[in-house]
Design an enzyme around this catalytic site. Sequence first.
Site, short mmCIF file in Angstrom:
data_model
loop_
_atom_site.label_atom_id
_atom_site.label_comp_id
_atom_site.label_asym_id
_atom_site.label_seq_id
_atom_site.Cartn_x
_atom_site.Cartn_y
_atom_site.Cartn_z
N ASP A 53 -15.70 -22.03 25.37
CA ASP A 53 -15.60 -20.92 26.33
C ASP A 53 -14.19 -20.88 26.93
O ASP A 53 -13.87 -19.98 27.72
CB ASP A 53 -16.70 -20.99 27.40
CG ASP A 53 -16.72 -22.28 28.18
OD1 ASP A 53 -15.86 -23.15 27.92
OD2 ASP A 53 -17.60 -22.42 29.06
N SER A 54 -13.33 -21.83 26.51
CA SER A 54 -11.90 -21.75 26.86
C SER A 54 -11.29 -20.50 26.24
O SER A 54 -10.17 -20.12 26.59
CB SER A 54 -11.16 -23.00 26.38
OG SER A 54 -11.49 -23.28 25.03
N ASP A 96 -19.97 -22.91 22.48
CA ASP A 96 -20.26 -23.08 23.91
C ASP A 96 -21.25 -22.04 24.41
O ASP A 96 -21.11 -20.84 24.10
CB ASP A 96 -18.97 -22.92 24.73
CG ASP A 96 -18.46 -24.23 25.28
OD1 ASP A 96 -19.27 -25.14 25.54
OD2 ASP A 96 -17.23 -24.35 25.45
N LYS A 126 -23.11 -26.06 22.77
CA LYS A 126 -22.67 -27.02 23.79
C LYS A 126 -23.01 -26.47 25.17
O LYS A 126 -22.86 -25.26 25.41
CB LYS A 126 -21.17 -27.30 23.67
CG LYS A 126 -20.66 -28.28 24.75
CD LYS A 126 -19.30 -28.84 24.43
CE LYS A 126 -18.15 -27.94 24.82
NZ LYS A 126 -18.07 -27.58 26.25
N GLU A 128 -22.85 -27.47 29.57
CA GLU A 128 -22.31 -28.35 30.61
C GLU A 128 -23.40 -28.76 31.58
O GLU A 128 -24.19 -27.92 32.02
CB GLU A 128 -21.19 -27.62 31.38
CG GLU A 128 -19.98 -27.34 30.51
CD GLU A 128 -18.85 -26.63 31.26
OE1 GLU A 128 -18.92 -26.51 32.51
OE2 GLU A 128 -17.90 -26.20 30.60
N GLU A 195 -15.11 -35.14 29.86
CA GLU A 195 -13.83 -34.51 30.19
C GLU A 195 -13.22 -35.11 31.46
O GLU A 195 -13.88 -35.19 32.51
CB GLU A 195 -14.01 -32.98 30.35
CG GLU A 195 -12.70 -32.28 30.69
CD GLU A 195 -12.69 -30.79 30.44
OE1 GLU A 195 -13.66 -30.26 29.83
OE2 GLU A 195 -11.70 -30.14 30.84
O1 KIV Z 1 -14.20 -24.71 26.10
C1 KIV Z 1 -13.58 -25.69 25.66
O2 KIV Z 1 -12.53 -25.56 25.03
C2 KIV Z 1 -14.15 -27.01 25.91
C3 KIV Z 1 -13.38 -28.21 25.44
C4 KIV Z 1 -12.06 -28.32 26.04
C5 KIV Z 1 -14.17 -29.46 25.56
O3 KIV Z 1 -15.19 -27.12 26.46
#
Ligand code: KIV
Length: 277
Positions: A53-54, A96, A126, A128, A195
């Site tokens: 989600d980055s 994510d 993924k 959180e 992280e």
């Molecule tokens: O969204 C992302 O890029 C991440 C990683 C940096 C672990 O969650």
Amino acid sequence: MNSMAQPKQAHVTTRRLLDMKQNGEKISVLTAYDYTMARILDRAGIDVILVGDSASNVFSGHNTTLPITVEEIIYHAKAVVKGVQSESSRAMVVVDMPFMSYQISGDEALRNAGKIMKEHECDALKMEGGRVIADSVKRITDVGIPVMGHLGLMPQSIYKYGSYRVRAQDESEAEQLIEDARILEESGAFAVVLEKIPTALAREVTRSLTIPTIGIGAGVECDGQVLVINDILGLNREFHPRFVRQYADLNSLVENAVKQYVQDVRSRSFPSPDESY
Ligand code: KIV
């Protein structure tokens, strides 16, 4: 059995990651958000591609990861999955789950997890959080969708923390994190991202779990490492956190190439007769 249903021989699976941990082989993970980059990463031998989600930050230019939607992450995931579909492709693709697509209720988490998985052939999701999302992780893994956890600094909670500083430096947060990692494993997670936590804590969590830990700013003793592709390629001139190793300076390369192109267009040296019909 239909051969189409079999994962490709070389394809990285959750089982393979577990074996890697047991054999002491380190797991390499990078983010990607589009077809072209996913193809390069896969050909270079990356084990796991994370459609992070980055993308909200590095692709869309938002300040945080919060704005990205389920539809937007699906858009990126579709492109990435297409990039790893050749016969020789091996990278596992993890996607994510966006902020608020799994926090409201177990039903909604399951519905959104199914939606993301069904739109393309990614391998896993993924999420959180620890104990707070444990029931949802269990429901999602129970229906056969693999889940990677994410503890320590969780960017979807940035407004709660108020800063991107290292997490779990005090004993109570460290103890909570160790317990959350155990709960995630018990709930069915196949791996967990750690992280920005102290190296010693990441080592303790790594040793206490059967599933692999994937570190980002969490030291060398995690079972694997993850970084954002834009960071290792030096695409963002302003971003140099300590945990990023920059392997290229694409910002300068691209900027210089574009400057040269602009100059060539203006001076009429492009296109040449050889570049024309
Ligand atoms: O969204 C992302 O890029 C991440 C990683 C940096 C672990 O969650």
